[in-house]
Design a protein around this motif. Structure first.
Motif, PDB file in Angstrom:
ATOM      1  N   LEU A   5      13.486   7.139  -9.747  1.00 57.12           N
ATOM      2  CA  LEU A   5      14.282   7.790  -8.893  1.00 57.12           C
ATOM      3  C   LEU A   5      15.345   7.099  -7.641  1.00 57.12           C
ATOM      4  O   LEU A   5      16.132   7.644  -6.889  1.00 57.12           O
TER       5      LEU A   5
ATOM      6  N   TRP B 155       8.299  -4.856  -2.480  1.00 57.56           N
ATOM      7  CA  TRP B 155       7.037  -3.679  -3.153  1.00 57.56           C
ATOM      8  C   TRP B 155       6.109  -4.698  -3.178  1.00 57.56           C
ATOM      9  O   TRP B 155       4.399  -3.614  -2.817  1.00 57.56           O
TER      10      TRP B 155
ATOM     11  N   VAL C 125       0.668  -1.397   0.197  1.00 56.48           N
ATOM     12  CA  VAL C 125      -0.723   0.200  -0.460  1.00 56.48           C
ATOM     13  C   VAL C 125       1.161   1.349   0.356  1.00 56.48           C
ATOM     14  O   VAL C 125       0.519   2.267  -0.760  1.00 56.48           O
ATOM     15  N   LEU C 126       2.391   1.063  -0.013  1.00 60.79           N
ATOM     16  CA  LEU C 126       2.864   2.014   0.616  1.00 60.79           C
ATOM     17  C   LEU C 126       3.073   3.022  -1.428  1.00 60.79           C
ATOM     18  O   LEU C 126       3.319   2.338  -2.300  1.00 60.79           O
ATOM     19  N   SER C 127       3.506   4.160  -1.332  1.00 59.48           N
ATOM     20  CA  SER C 127       3.565   3.904  -2.358  1.00 59.48           C
ATOM     21  C   SER C 127       5.064   3.953  -3.173  1.00 59.48           C
ATOM     22  O   SER C 127       6.099   3.945  -2.234  1.00 59.48           O
ATOM     23  N   VAL C 128       5.544   4.271  -4.442  1.00 55.30           N
ATOM     24  CA  VAL C 128       6.679   3.971  -5.051  1.00 55.30           C
ATOM     25  C   VAL C 128       7.260   5.046  -4.411  1.00 55.30           C
ATOM     26  O   VAL C 128       8.573   4.248  -4.169  1.00 55.30           O
ATOM     27  N   THR C 129       7.398   6.129  -4.113  1.00 52.64           N
ATOM     28  CA  THR C 129       8.466   7.476  -3.642  1.00 52.64           C
ATOM     29  C   THR C 129       9.306   6.825  -1.634  1.00 52.64           C
ATOM     30  O   THR C 129       9.806   7.005  -1.698  1.00 52.64           O
ATOM     31  N   ILE C 130       7.726   6.783  -1.753  1.00 52.97           N
ATOM     32  CA  ILE C 130       8.105   5.981  -0.207  1.00 52.97           C
ATOM     33  C   ILE C 130       8.660   5.102   0.056  1.00 52.97           C
ATOM     34  O   ILE C 130      10.505   4.816  -0.041  1.00 52.97           O
TER      35      ILE C 130
ATOM     36  N   THR D  82      10.690   3.483  -2.780  1.00 54.45           N
ATOM     37  CA  THR D  82      12.387   3.908  -3.098  1.00 54.45           C
ATOM     38  C   THR D  82      12.993   5.588  -1.535  1.00 54.45           C
ATOM     39  O   THR D  82      14.025   4.221  -1.932  1.00 54.45           O
ATOM     40  N   LEU D  83      12.248   5.907  -1.144  1.00 57.89           N
ATOM     41  CA  LEU D  83      12.877   6.163   0.055  1.00 57.89           C
ATOM     42  C   LEU D  83      14.029   5.389   0.789  1.00 57.89           C
ATOM     43  O   LEU D  83      14.837   5.894   0.865  1.00 57.89           O
TER      44      LEU D  83
END
Lengths: 282, 439, 307
Positions: free
Chosen positions: C249, C182, C129-134, C136-137
């Protein structure tokens, strides 16, 4: 969770190895998240001097206070909720209508149109992205909620899923209703739609998560800070952390950004599991 | 035509009438890179208290907004350099009013007619090009007109950890760091440094990096008088001069005289933690590093921080690659109020260029450059020379950021041993020329 | 169009009364019309517009001139484009089998009613459920030298952590690890639901035959979820083929373009080089590849279903 007999973990040596493996994987899953949370609780300057300080006191909530005070993360979350929520609602409406139409009704050209829609499944979003960006520029739709929601509505997946689901419902149900002179829409609305709730849930969850996580389209369409979604917003501060807020702040922001959806997930976990089991594998 | 003017006049008059009682602000969309630091400087309007690029630009804009309550500044911070986004914005007709653009990139947008020439606006607020430094004037002028308000010129520097240099015995009698005068000497000193300190001579951000490689290459091509962009449409990289430079950096890499896997943020952290002797980074960190070196307990505080231009390693021109930042204004229909607000904004940045120069950048205004307070800033005595050393690519070269990516990728492949040097240089040349042939 | 309708109705009426309700009627079209409108304007039209663009030397700010297949020739002469195709396949090869096998393994282990299994299921699905930016961070922080979790863990053993995002041999693997982390939730859930649909009596019969658990697994469980396995593979191939965010990212496509997938190539071309025509041509190649994959899968699944 009824199928006890399919369990493969028991008490033998092999079972313990398997158990160990699952625990190891669980650690890999949880480790990075815990590490990020730990970083978010550290003072940025202390981290700069000694990275290992993440493992010991002192911890601070300053980064969270700073995030609440200064970050745009709330407006990003808000935009993401509008976009993902809007897309989900409209996808459910359009897909249910079309799924019923294709599965149960006949109209001239139905077979051909359905094949064309199926072919649409094979069109990746990125393949039409450049043209779509130009078209949305002509229409002045960039940096708006419709601009962010509309592209996702064209996905053929929902129609495909709902058509399959409607087809699987015994025809006798609606035939009886129609012979009682109920209108098509009434049959759809009163008789069949309630039966598709599991499929709706599945489609809804997939659509919501897909929209929530979408990055490419918002990246080139939502270019004003007011319209940033969560993905774009977080990305806009992600690089070059040493030059800006410091790593602890970024991690606090990431926790803020990730927390709402995780909490929603934990609350609705049961339904999500049922939804996925209900319809995806038919 | 006159009818349209009349119509517009009526509309704007009506707007003014409707707007003035409620004191509606003129809104300006400002878009910039330089990072976000709202936690530390989000509310700060005392610019003198701010440190570093992000802190100073944030505080300057806050100050401008506080001084001009009739102008509403809406700032979008983009990830450096933000040109993908800006391009998408221009394509969708949603460009910001004022945006940070490198001098090297101005001509990309200017040549498509997307930017507003600023000569008239600047004149109304009393800014003329003869107030700019030579480099700033040259960088901001395209086709005889000003297309960006220059705020600085920047270049890459040798940021030195003096504590480690002392340990390595690389200090002159007068206490200054001993810097190399030839590629051979550079390698010898790096070896000595490694032997004595056990640490790499260079802290470089080489992980998935292109800009640093490219700037290093340009600098040492300049120093060998290699005119690689004699024709702005056709680059020449497959030359003995380029080979010399790449092989030098390859030797540095192969012999472990540099950190290897750091990204930009990681390299800054590593240098501040005392992981290596010299960081190759730009003018923009001088202010930050100097502040660090004044804090007890930091690696730079132990033996001091020094900063120098790139050493002259070859016998050609005394030069190093330079660029500059500007505020550019998108071409748009604007009310006189908006145009006036833009003029005020630009004037404010010209007036406060000294504050911006505290970052470490060279000022874009003669008056600041010659002022006593600029000269009194820390380290300006050692880096003053960059004012004359700095040299950009010919301004007729388009897509300089895309070229930078190609050059950097190929040089990185050669330095890290993924490709033979000759092959990388040949690919570099053909890829850049393919790009330029298809503009 | 009226012709087949009357014909259909006529023949239908002669057979059965109830067939009447399946006669083609124009107003039934109203149910599919809303979706088809969107489908036509936002998918079909852009698709053909993109094909049209790909025959033009167009840039972002000016309509171009017709150049025929020139953009396609340029693509196939461009080693970076060929590299990006290879990278995409390599990434699919790295992630899809891992996702399917780990997902299946987890589903088999966690398909039980205990509380701990429920907690673990929640854990393994939560990352999805996390978004890709999170994501990758998080993984950049894991992989980052010195400060990263990985280098801390290696540091415990006095070892130097591999540079997952900088080493040419490891960069794509690093991205694949983050991606599997992910995406593992969905395959696991799909397998779990398939497992629960296997009728209990089959297992009871097997138990009566004294089959051990491995025999049960091989001869009952796995065959019963064969279709799900294929479904998971199809879904994941299509998803992972569209890799963009993680590569952009985490590595920006580097080192030396080794992690640049096709989608990132399209992005670079269209929004960094402003070469819209070339970008559109690359998009069409991506479309073609996914179309071929989809066709192949369709044929395979159909044959399996027939058999």
């Amino acid at each position: 969770m009824a199928s006890h007999n399919s369990e493969i973990i028991g008490r033998s040596f092999g079972d313990r190895v398997l158990f160990g493996l699952v625990i190891l994987l669980a650690l890999v899953m949880a480790g990075p998240v815990l590490y990020v949370i730990a970083l978010s609780l550290k003072d940025n300057k202390e981290l700069m001097v000694d990275p290992h300080s993440v493992f010991h006191m002192p911890y601070t909530i300053k980064n969270y206070i700073d995030t609440i005070g200064t970050s745009n993360v709330f407006s990003w979350v808000f935009n993401s909720i509008i976009v993902a929520g809007g897309l989900t609602v409209f996808t459910l409406i359009l897909s249910s209508l079309a799924g019923y139409g294709f599965a149960r009704l006949n109209f001239p050209g139905r077979a051909v149109l359905f094949v064309i829609v199926l072919l649409g499944l094979a069109v990746p979003e990125q393949a039409v992205l450049i043209a779509r960006h130009q078209i949305f520029s002509w229409l002045g739709l960039h940096n708006s909620y419709p601009g962010l929601i509309l592209p996702g509505l064209s996905s053929a997946f929902g129609v495909f899923l709902m058509t399959q689901y409607f087809r699987a419902i015994p025809k006798e149900l609606d035939e009886a209703a129609i012979l009682d002179n109920a209108s098509r829409f009434r049959v759809f609305w009163k008789v069949l739609l309630p039966l598709t709730v599991p499929a709706q849930a599945t489609l809804g969850i997939f659509t919501f998560l897909g929209a929530w996580n979408d990055y490419f389209w918002p990246l080139i369409s939502a270019t004003k800070k007011e319209m940033f979604t969560l993905t774009v917003g977080i990305a806009s501060t992600q690089m070059n952390f040493a030059q800006s807020q410091g790593i602890g702040f970024l991690m606090a922001q990431a926790v803020f950004a990730g927390a709402p959806i995780l909490i929603i997930y934990l609350f609705f976990q049961k339904y999500i599991v049922t939804a996925v089991s209900g319809a995806a594998v038919r | 035509m006159t009818l349209r003017k009349l119509f517009l006049a009526t509309i704007s008059a009506a707007t003014v009438m409707m707007a003035s009682p409620s004191f509606a602000a003129t809104e300006l969309q400002v878009q910039r890179f330089f990072g976000a630091c709202d936690a530390d400087f989000g509310k700060n309007t005392d610019v003198t208290k701010a440190v570093g690029e992000c802190g100073i630009i944030t505080s300057l804009i806050n100050k401008f907004a506080a001084d001009n309550p009739d102008i509403k500044i809406n700032v979008t911070t983009v990830e450096w350099p933000g040109y993908d986004q800006l391009t998408a914005q221009f394509a969708s007709g949603d460009a910001p009013d004022i945006v940070t653009i490198h001098e090297s990139v101005l001509s990309d947008y200017q040549s498509k007619g997307l930017l507003m020439p600023l000569d008239d606006v600047l004149k109304t607020v009393g800014l003329t090009t003869d107030q700019f430094t030579g480099a700033a004037k040259e960088g901001a002028t395209k086709d005889g007109k000003i297309y960006g308000l220059p705020i600085d010129n920047w270049t890459m520097l040798y940021h030195v950890n003096m504590d480690l240099f002392k340990q390595a015995g690389l200090v002159n009698a007068d206490g200054t760091p001993m810097l190399p005068k030839s590629p051979e000497e550079l390698l010898a000193q790096a070896e000595q440094f490694k032997q004595k300190t056990g640490k790499p001579y260079f802290v470089q951000n080489l992980a998935n990096e292109t800009a640093l490689f490219t700037r290093n290459l340009y600098t040492y091509l300049f120093q060998q008088n290699s005119d690689f962009f004699a024709d702005p449409k056709k680059a020449k990289f497959n030359t003995p001069e380029a080979k010399k430079v790449v092989e030098m950096y390859k030797a540095i890499f192969d012999k472990g005289y540099t950190t290897k896997n750091l990204d930009y943020g990681g390299a800054i952290n590593a240098f501040l933690a005392g992981e290596g002797g010299v960081q190759l980074n730009g003018t923009w960190v001088v202010g930050d590093y100097n502040a660090q070196s004044e804090k007890a307990g930091t690696a730079l505080n132990k033996g001091g921080y020094a900063v120098y231009p790139y050493p002259q390693l070859f016998s050609g021109a005394k030069a190093q690659y330079a660029d500059g930042h500007t505020w550019a204004v998108s071409k748009k229909d604007r009310s006189p109020e908006q145009t006036a607000a833009i003029g005020k904004f630009l004037k404010f940045f010209a007036d406060n260029d000294f504050e911006w120069s505290r970052t470490g950048h060279l000022p874009a205004y003669k008056a600041v450059m010659e002022s006593a307070k600029f000269k009194a800033l820390p380290h300006r005595d050692t880096i003053a020379a960059i004012a004359t050393l700095g040299k950009p690519l010919p301004s007729a070269v388009q897509r300089q950021f895309a070229i930078q990516d190609i050059v950097g990728e190929e040089m990185s492949a050669a330095v890290t041993g993924q490709k033979p040097v000759d092959k990388a240089l040949a690919d570099m040349e053909s890829r850049v020329n393919e790009l330029l042939a298809n503009l | 169009m009226a012709e087949p309708r009357t014909a259909g109705t006529a023949t239908a009426r002669s057979r059965r009364k109830s067939v009447d309700i399946y006669a083609p009627q124009w107003r039934n079209f109203l149910f599919v019309a809303p979706y088809l409108t969107i489908f036509a304007t936002l998918l079909v039209f852009p698709l053909f517009w993109g094909i049209w663009l790909s025959f033009h030397k167009a840039d972002t700010f000016s309509s171009g001139r017709f150049v025929g297949l020139d953009n396609y020739f340029r693509l196939f002469r461009d080693p970076i484009f060929m590299q990006s195709i290879w990278n995409t396949f390599y990434f699919v090869f790295l992630t899809v089998p891992a996702l399917a096998l780990i997902g299946l393994f987890l589903a088999l282990c966690l398909n039980r009613r205990t509380r701990s299994a429920a907690v673990l299921r929640a854990l393994f699905f939560s990352s999805s459920v996390l978004s890709v930016t999170i994501v990758t961070l998080i993984w950049r922080i894991v992989f980052i030298p010195d400060l990263g979790l990985l280098s801390m863990v290696y540091g415990l053993f006095g070892a130097q952590a591999p540079a997952f995002l900088a080493d040419p041999h490891l960069a794509m693997i690093g991205i694949a690890i983050a991606t599997v982390w992910w995406c593992i939730g969905l395959p696991m859930m799909l397998f779990l639901s398939a497992l629960q649909q296997i009728p209990q009596d089959i297992y009871e019969a097997a138990a009566l035959d004294n089959a051990n658990r491995w025999q049960t697994l091989w001869s009952i469980t796995l065959p019963s979820i064969k279709r799900t396995f294929i479904l998971v593979i199809i879904i994941q191939i299509v998803l992972q083929f569209q890799l963009f965010g993680q590569a952009w990212l985490m590595t920006r496509g580097g080192p030396n373009n080794l992690t640049k997938p096709i989608v990132l190539y399209i992005y670079n071309t269209a929004f960094q080089r402003w070469d819209i025509g070339l970008g559109a041509a690359a998009s069409e190649i991506l479309f073609l590849l996914i179309l071929i994959a989809a066709m192949a899968q369709y044929l395979v699944t159909r044959r399996k279903a027939d058999a």
